[in-house]
Motif scaffolding. Structure first.
Motif, PDB file in Angstrom:
ATOM      1  N   PHE A   1       7.398  16.494 -23.994  1.00  0.00           N
ATOM      2  CA  PHE A   1       8.209  16.948 -23.090  1.00  0.00           C
ATOM      3  C   PHE A   1       7.710  18.748 -22.841  1.00  0.00           C
ATOM      4  CE2 PHE A   1      11.484  19.112 -20.604  1.00  0.00           C
ATOM      5  CZ  PHE A   1      11.704  18.398 -19.046  1.00  0.00           C
TER       6      PHE A   1
ATOM      7  N   ALA B   1      13.870  10.913 -15.500  1.00  0.00           N
ATOM      8  CA  ALA B   1      13.724  10.492 -16.816  1.00  0.00           C
ATOM      9  C   ALA B   1      13.833   9.706 -17.112  1.00  0.00           C
ATOM     10  CB  ALA B   1      13.934  11.456 -17.592  1.00  0.00           C
TER      11      ALA B   1
ATOM     12  N   SER C   1      14.724   6.179 -20.121  1.00  0.00           N
ATOM     13  CA  SER C   1      14.577   6.558 -22.014  1.00  0.00           C
ATOM     14  C   SER C   1      13.960   5.505 -21.768  1.00  0.00           C
ATOM     15  CB  SER C   1      16.249   6.287 -22.128  1.00  0.00           C
ATOM     16  OG  SER C   1      16.996   5.652 -21.502  1.00  0.00           O
TER      17      SER C   1
ATOM     18  N   TYR D   1      17.462   9.279 -15.984  1.00  0.00           N
ATOM     19  CA  TYR D   1      18.002  10.242 -16.127  1.00  0.00           C
ATOM     20  C   TYR D   1      17.881  11.046 -15.694  1.00  0.00           C
ATOM     21  CZ  TYR D   1      20.340   8.778 -20.491  1.00  0.00           C
ATOM     22  OH  TYR D   1      20.847   7.789 -21.688  1.00  0.00           O
TER      23      TYR D   1
ATOM     24  N   LYS E   1      17.795  14.763 -24.344  1.00  0.00           N
ATOM     25  CA  LYS E   1      16.388  15.125 -24.915  1.00  0.00           C
ATOM     26  C   LYS E   1      15.498  14.168 -25.005  1.00  0.00           C
ATOM     27  CE  LYS E   1      14.682  15.937 -29.762  1.00  0.00           C
ATOM     28  NZ  LYS E   1      14.631  16.050 -31.218  1.00  0.00           N
ATOM     29  N   ALA E   2      14.211  14.606 -24.113  1.00  0.00           N
ATOM     30  CA  ALA E   2      13.335  13.330 -23.332  1.00  0.00           C
ATOM     31  C   ALA E   2      12.699  13.194 -24.724  1.00  0.00           C
ATOM     32  CB  ALA E   2      12.985  13.536 -22.404  1.00  0.00           C
TER      33      ALA E   2
ATOM     34  N   TRP F   1       9.944   7.819 -23.884  1.00  0.00           N
ATOM     35  CA  TRP F   1      10.612   8.027 -22.607  1.00  0.00           C
ATOM     36  C   TRP F   1       9.165   8.671 -21.656  1.00  0.00           C
ATOM     37  CZ3 TRP F   1      15.324  10.680 -21.468  1.00  0.00           C
ATOM     38  CH2 TRP F   1      16.870   9.806 -22.671  1.00  0.00           C
TER      39      TRP F   1
ATOM     40  N   VAL G   1       8.960  10.094 -17.788  1.00  0.00           N
ATOM     41  CA  VAL G   1       9.221  11.350 -17.138  1.00  0.00           C
ATOM     42  C   VAL G   1       8.182  11.739 -15.446  1.00  0.00           C
ATOM     43  CG1 VAL G   1       9.787  14.008 -16.601  1.00  0.00           C
ATOM     44  CG2 VAL G   1       9.480  13.532 -19.278  1.00  0.00           C
TER      45      VAL G   1
END
Length: 637
Positions: free
Chosen positions: A562, A578, A580, A586, A595-596, A600, A602
């Motif tokens: 990230f 984001a 998961s 999220y 915490k990505a 994951w 984004v």
């Protein structure tokens, strides 16, 4: 028998001295009734319970419980017209929601439930009440019609707490929406036969006159008002006032032409108006919803306060037997007949057989009919109200507590909802909704602009056209599988209201709102968590989209995390949300930490590729293999 108990209790009521505290001061009584009704609505929303429960409890408390209020002593001869006009408005508002296209458009099972299934419920409940000796044959069929109605105000809170699979939840929800006015119409029709002595052959002519007057006047008034709306001959601000005046005039006028035809007339008027082509009744419906909340709050408190003290205890063994017939014979048989020959799984049929709470129409109409039957000298009027209220309390309480465990036991509980409800039809909301849809998330975009809603629908998005915080949204909005709210409207107050409304639905941690320029920032957390970076407002995002910025999906790996992604964007990109590895969205918010990691994805709003190709961005070019680009459809200027 119960009839004798209720008759004696009713006669004693005229001679006791209860209710002096409120009855001696009518202004105080009126203010307290409105306050109690509003408070009950509020607490029911807070507790996620159907409002009818707390309203009935409040009425029983101040009436037969504490003897603080006696509606008959306070209102006297005005009680009947007051209740009649209130029920007329409630039935008109309910009938405005009945569109024949919806009956055809929600499948064979829903159509059968609101027709054949309702008929089965009416017959079984009526025969049970009659054979147990609780009601006469005619009044028993009126009772059967009243308890055949579920209604959205009681079914939707239960559905939202249960979390059924989409198929079962949609069947129950649309059954409640459609059967609300249909059941009321059936009860009104049966009432005509109960109120008129059919043993006299000459009275059939009177019944025919009642139906002719009700249908003709209701259809005529509905068509005339729809014609005026279609041609815009009235200013918009008068639509609601004239609609209310016309409903009251039609109700009273029909009763003058043919006694007891008023309720039929206003119901037909609403159904006729709702099904006219090119007639928009949404604003009228919004106004009537607010008025109906006030009227039902008042009426339920008043009607419950009229019940005799022993209304729920006399002959309780027979009453318990009747509840058993309604719960374990009438409803299961109705569902069995309605689902015969369909592919619905037996587990879903079992849940449908159990969940059928009764609500507003049953309580309000039964109270009015009791007053009318009392005046007509028909035996069993008070028993009708007591039994109806008993069915309401029993079904709502019992099914609210047991529906979710039953759904889990049968394996028809929906998994954790992962869809999103987006408020706003603007370019920013549309772009984010479209990017989520491309990732196969269930997204509903809601807006009050028909043009914006239509554009989103044409783009393949699920939409809701209307006020997201209205009762119409409660009744029609399908939230099965939806677990988060993104309030992206350009109207800051609407975003705040939406977050307040749906914080109880999804949880305060799952409602988010966007900043709007000049909006105060000292807002309570329950009003929505602030989205995106501290300096990111709606106006800033809209400007970037207009300049050609795009939403791009970046997949994170062990080598490309990230922080590295942010560095490659040179601090210009705006992380939006984001996704998961287990496919949960999220949204990025000020107060949110997660915490990505590897696996994951984004979503970032970034410059167009040709503008970003600067020397400083060479590292981003080397990471090109890690980027997956998805651009939203071209947005309107």
């Amino acid at each position: 028998m119960l009839q004798n108990v209720y008759a004696s209790a009713s006669s004693l009521r005229d001679h006791d001295h209860r209710g002096q505290f409120m009855n001696d001061n009518p202004a105080l009584a009126a203010a307290l009734i409105v306050f109690i009704g509003a408070a009950a609505q509020w607490f029911s929303w807070w507790l996620k319970l159907p409002a009818i429960l707390l309203l009935l409890i409040a009425g029983l408390a101040i009436g037969p419980g504490l003897h603080l209020f006696s509606p008959d002593d306070m209102f006297g001869d005005l009680l009947f017209p007051f209740v009649s006009l209130g029920v007329a408005v409630i039935l008109f508002e309910g009938s405005l929601t009945l569109r024949f296209s919806e009956i055809r458009g929600h499948g064979q099972i829903v159509t059968r439930l609101v027709t054949l299934g309702a008929g089965v419920t009416i017959v079984v409940a009526a025969l049970g009440a009659w054979m147990l000796g609780l009601l006469s044959f005619e009044v028993a069929f009126l009772f059967g019609a009243l308890v055949s109605v579920t209604g959205p105000t009681v079914i939707i809170p239960i559905l939202r707490s249960v979390g059924l699979t989409r198929n079962a939840a949609n069947v129950l929800r649309w059954e409640g929406v459609i059967i609300d006015p249909l059941g009321a119409l059936a009860a009104v029709v049966i009432f005509q036969f109960v109120a008129v002595d059919t043993a006299d052959p000459g009275n059939f002519i009177l019944i025919a006159e009642i139906f002719a007057a009700g249908v003709a006047l209701g259809a005529g008034a509905g068509y005339a008002f729809g014609w005026l709306l279609r041609r815009h001959v009235m200013p918009d601000y008068l639509h609601n006032v004239i609609a209310l005046a016309l409903v009251l005039a039609v109700f009273v006028g029909a009763n003058e032409i043919a006694h007891e035809s008023g309720l039929l007339a206003v119901t037909v008027m609403g159904i006729f108006l709702a099904n006219m082509r090119d007639v928009d009744v949404e604003d009228i419906l919004d106004f009537k919803e607010s008025l109906t909340i006030l009227l039902t709050s008042i009426l339920f408190v008043v009607l419950a306060a009229r019940l005799p003290t022993d209304a729920f205890t006399a002959n309780w063994t027979m009453v318990a037997a009747l509840m058993g017939i309604i719960l374990f014979v009438a409803r299961p048989l109705s569902v069995l007949v309605s689902t015969a020959g369909t592919s619905m799984p037996w587990a879903e049929r079992a849940v449908l057989s159990w969940i059928a709470p009764r609500g507003i129409v049953a309580a309000a109409v039964s109270g009015l009919f009791a007053i009318q039957l009392d005046r007509a000298g028909v035996e069993g009027a008070q028993t009708l109200v007591a039994l109806t209220f008993t069915v309401i309390v029993t079904t709502v309480l019992l099914q609210s507590l047991t529906a979710r465990p039953l759904a889990r036991l049968l394996g028809v509980a929906d998994p954790e909802p992962r869809g999103l409800l987006i408020v706003g039809g603007n370019p920013v909301a549309h772009a984010i909704a479209d990017s989520l849809k491309k990732l196969d998330f269930d997204v509903i975009l809601a807006d009050t602009s028909w043009n914006e809603t239509r554009k989103a629908r044409m783009g393949g998005l699920r939409t809701f056209f209307g006020n997201i915080v209205s009762d119409d949204a409660d009744r029609r909005l399908d939230l099965v599988g939806i677990g988060q709210l993104l309030a992206l409207s350009t109207r800051a107050p609407l975003n705040t209201l939406a977050c307040l409304r749906y914080a109880r639905e999804f949880g305060s941690g799952s409602v988010f709102r966007i900043r709007v320029a000049d909006q105060a920032e000292n807002v309570a957390a329950i009003e929505g968590r602030l989205l995106f970076k501290e300096d990111t407002t709606y106006e800033a995002l809209e400007q970037k989209l207009a300049e050609g910025w795009q939403i791009k999906m970046t997949k994170l790996t062990d080598e490309y995390g990230f922080q590295k992604m942010l560095e490659q964007q040179g601090g210009e990109g705006i992380p939006l949300y984001a996704v998961s590895r287990d496919n949960v969205v999220y949204p990025f918010a000020e107060d949110r930490t997660f915490k990505a990691g590897p696996g994951w994805q984004v979503a970032n709003l970034v410059r167009p590729a040709e503008e970003a190709a600067t020397p400083e961005a060479s590292a981003a070019e080397r990471a090109k293999s890690h980027l997956q680009t998805e651009s939203p459809p071209k947005l309107p200027d």
